[in-house]
Design an enzyme around this catalytic site. Structure first.
Site, mmCIF file in Angstrom:
data_model
loop_
_atom_site.group_PDB
_atom_site.id
_atom_site.type_symbol
_atom_site.label_atom_id
_atom_site.label_comp_id
_atom_site.label_asym_id
_atom_site.label_seq_id
_atom_site.Cartn_x
_atom_site.Cartn_y
_atom_site.Cartn_z
ATOM 1 N N ASP A 1 0.828 -1.051 0.086
ATOM 2 C CA ASP A 1 0.045 0.144 -0.011
ATOM 3 C C ASP A 1 1.002 1.248 -0.092
ATOM 4 O OD1 ASP A 1 1.008 0.203 2.532
ATOM 5 O OD2 ASP A 1 -0.811 -0.031 3.615
ATOM 6 N N PHE B 1 -3.256 5.410 3.907
ATOM 7 C CA PHE B 1 -4.283 4.873 4.739
ATOM 8 C C PHE B 1 -3.595 5.052 6.310
ATOM 9 C CE2 PHE B 1 -6.677 1.708 7.225
ATOM 10 C CZ PHE B 1 -7.879 2.294 7.264
ATOM 11 N N GLY C 1 -11.442 4.004 0.209
ATOM 12 C CA GLY C 1 -12.291 4.461 1.124
ATOM 13 C C GLY C 1 -13.571 4.002 1.224
ATOM 14 N N ASP D 1 -8.274 -7.439 -0.025
ATOM 15 C CA ASP D 1 -7.293 -7.690 0.843
ATOM 16 C C ASP D 1 -7.888 -7.418 2.129
ATOM 17 O OD1 ASP D 1 -6.798 -4.654 0.563
ATOM 18 O OD2 ASP D 1 -5.836 -5.114 2.365
ATOM 19 N N CYS E 1 -11.482 -30.141 5.365
ATOM 20 C CA CYS E 1 -10.433 -28.992 5.114
ATOM 21 C C CYS E 1 -9.198 -29.279 4.909
ATOM 22 C CB CYS E 1 -10.546 -27.657 6.268
ATOM 23 S SG CYS E 1 -9.439 -26.497 6.296
ATOM 24 N N CYS F 1 -6.467 -27.563 5.321
ATOM 25 C CA CYS F 1 -5.390 -26.605 5.846
ATOM 26 C C CYS F 1 -4.357 -27.436 7.046
ATOM 27 C CB CYS F 1 -5.911 -25.502 6.348
ATOM 28 S SG CYS F 1 -6.663 -25.865 8.230
ATOM 29 N N CYS G 1 -6.328 -28.320 10.325
ATOM 30 C CA CYS G 1 -7.485 -29.337 9.992
ATOM 31 C C CYS G 1 -6.962 -30.912 9.736
ATOM 32 C CB CYS G 1 -8.327 -29.112 9.192
ATOM 33 S SG CYS G 1 -9.403 -27.694 9.734
ATOM 34 N N HIS H 1 -5.629 -21.645 9.402
ATOM 35 C CA HIS H 1 -6.771 -22.196 8.876
ATOM 36 C C HIS H 1 -7.745 -21.039 8.106
ATOM 37 C CE1 HIS H 1 -10.524 -24.257 8.667
ATOM 38 N NE2 HIS H 1 -11.160 -22.932 8.895
#
Lengths: 422, 422
Positions: B133, B137, B265, B315, B353, B355, B358, B384
């Site tokens: 970025d 921000f 924004g 994101d 799952c 991951c 899991c 996860h």
């Protein structure tokens, strides 16, 4: 045939590392009754493979796989290795045995919860051996307002002050609920500055407690719903820095024919020289055909000295605790990763190290993570340190196998003394 | 031939996933001059592969590999994903793009340090695309005592209060030092409750700042010691909740022929319905032949709605932040892993799952870790959640490829609404 069942249960994971096919056939066909209990289940078998002076190179077969010794056990106090390290990570960094703390697990999540979940192995998803301490050390070091009686110890939880009673039977029951591979006897660990008279009386009570532990474990292992009916029991030698009390106690507990013997009450404040003196005195009186465990020790140098004096098992929180504080072990001693000189250092913590941190990340990056208080920094340092210990033990075993441990030890100690590499 | 060099550089890692051989030959032989700058180096190429309503399925080629969109970028604020997650972990859980924060890295370890270390890719050991970025921000949300002028913003560091100036040129210079794949333009992100007059003036200044960003990036990319001479620039659409200001601004920035366009924004306090209304209004005015990025968004449902409205890039810190608090995403909505009902639950967070949490650990174990404040609990929940987001994006892309996104979105939203699985 129970043997085949037991071996078969562990074969998929353990066979490559720990069993050769000839060895398995040897077990199944040639010695069908060796190491079998009356329940027909394999018991622990300690095989001394090599010695160099008093140093021992051995292997210890358990129901959860074979341990190659000398071994360093990686400490996961409440069923997790501090620093965001999982049991999957432990496999990756060559951990053989995980050690958990009975008292901590009794308090949280509760040993009965762990039992309902199938025991600590299932809970943590760890298939290799687990050793649990007895809770005794924590009762004496952490608890508030403890009161020692013949039946056991009344004390208050270090977390919320609630009253707990723990004696030999309770400790065995908790460890049985956890289902660890090796349970430690419930003992008193007297202060290293306790007077001779106190130590003498304490050790005598510890011997009486040990007999109760053995009886209680036998009872628990015979119950139908016990998770690990082959749970092993190690006795603990005490006696502070009084060699004659230590030796007399070693003789007493050696008679009890336990699965292994630990030296407790060291690394609790005495000098390293005192510790080595006690080991020199007492280890020869512990059974040579059983594993010998030096509790809570220690630095890499302490371990090398311990191996030389006949120790098989070690454990210590140093590598994980130091890692969490950014202190990492190398062949040239410890490094403080917070040091400004690493700001632009693109090298790994140690060149050539095969740990997950050194394979992928630089000193500069790890220093940045630590300074920014990113958990990943702690994780990488803990992984490095545990790998360093596990890898050193592997090198120690190789050196013993090849009859060059004395040279290896000398080379290692000189390296540590040389100081941080440039 | 510079093209072959560039492609060759990334081929070993990226080729299997992102390039087909016919596609590579097409690039090299059939269109030898397409997407080449005057320096003979490949530029970004956005290929719209499929649409369904306004939803876009595309791929975006960059010097650090091809991004398949829609994509969720995993946030690693200061060059590390919070929760002890490393870039090696990001590869394992299917992350395509990592996002880091310019302002945070400028403050610590310093963008000049990162440049000396070879840029953020080398520093983090991450070879795939990175988006940074602009710092805008954070300047508006974190900084103390900020003062906005035409040249940029004077403010005090949120850490130690030291004075910093950041304008379009400074932001581009910092991002150039970091060497990210995609740099974001320096903009003002006005409050969602700012009045129309303020927003109008702010947006006009943001447009002037964007022109300066473009000029400065062109200058930086042409310097000999710039790390990533192919750094890309995305402009940011602003205008708060005023549709006409948004549309007018979109028209203005579309003329500047940037590498991509973001909607900024939003997700700053307005309702979801307002956010969707603005997206409905403004996205059609952003170039369809460039990637569209909805900044800081959001929940799984927000993402599905965003994809439907033509968004490519997302994101959000939700999955990592929620994970650190034990809140995990499932096909049936979020679960609070602290909940007592998981004490004896041996199932993984989500059945099926893939991951790392899991695949290996139970709800009971993860709950225990969280309650005992063991870092491993956070790590497993963050892994996860990021996997959940990455995997959902993969399913979204598959659904778009097969022309069934509308059905997929409906199925997903119904699942989330059904609530926690029993």
């Amino acid at each position: 045939m129970p043997w085949i069942r037991i071996i078969g249960r562990h074969l998929p994971m353990q066979c490559e590392k720990h069993f050769s096919l000839p060895f398995l056939l040897h077990l199944v066909y040639l010695e069908p009754n060796a190491n079998q209990t009356e329940r027909g289940i394999i018991m622990a078998k300690y095989t001394l493979m090599k010695t160099e002076g008093r140093a021992k190179r051995a292997q210890f077969e358990t129901v959860h796989g074979t341990i190659q010794t000398p071994v360093f056990m990686n400490v996961g106090t409440i069923g997790a290795i501090k620093g965001a390290v999982s049991t999957q990570d432990l496999y990756d960094i060559g951990t053989q045995v995980e050690l958990s703390n009975t008292y901590h697990l009794h308090v949280r999540p509760g040993d009965k919860v762990v039992k309902q979940l199938g025991g600590l192995h299932k809970f943590m998803n760890w298939e290799r051996p687990i050793l649990t301490d007895s809770g005794g050390f924590q009762v004496f070091s952490l608890a508030k307002l403890r009161k020692i009686k013949e039946e056991g110890v009344h004390f208050q939880s270090h977390i919320d002050g609630h009253k707990i009673f723990m004696g030999p039977e309770e400790s065995m029951q908790i460890q049985s609920n956890l289902g660890s591979t090796i349970a430690m006897a419930f003992d008193e660990c007297p202060s290293s500055v306790a007077d001779r008279d106190y130590v003498q009386k304490s050790v005598e009570r510890t011997t009486r407690w040990l007999a109760r532990c053995k009886t209680e474990m036998a009872r628990l292992n015979s119950l139908p719903d016990t998770i690990n009916k082959e749970q092993l029991l190690f006795g603990i030698n005490q006696g502070a820095v009084y060699e004659d009390i230590r030796i007399e106690h070693a003789r007493e507990i050696a008679k009890m024919d336990l699965d292994g013997y630990a030296v407790g009450g060291l690394a609790v404040g005495e000098t390293h020289e005192e510790m080595y003196r006690i080991l020199d005195a007492v280890v020869p009186y512990l059974p040579q055909d059983k594993p010998t465990y030096l509790m809570g020790v220690g630095t890499p140098a302490n371990i090398l000295e311990g191996v030389e004096r006949g120790i098989d098992f070690f454990d210590c929180v140093y590598p994980s605790r130091n890692g969490r504080h950014g202190h990492v072990y190398t062949n040239h001693g410890k490094m403080n990763m917070f040091n400004a000189k690493y700001e632009l250092d693109t090298r790994p913590i140690e060149e050539g190290c095969g740990c997950p941190a050194c394979r992928h990340y630089s000193r500069a990056y790890i220093r940045h993570l630590l300074k920014a208080k990113e958990m990943l920094g702690m994780r990488l340092c803990v992984l490095h340190n545990l790998y360093f210990y596990n890898h050193m033990m592997e090198e120690i075993r190789d050196a013993l196998d090849e009859g060059r441990f004395a040279d290896y030890k000398k080379m290692r100690l000189e390296g540590f003394a040389a100081g941080e590499q440039k």
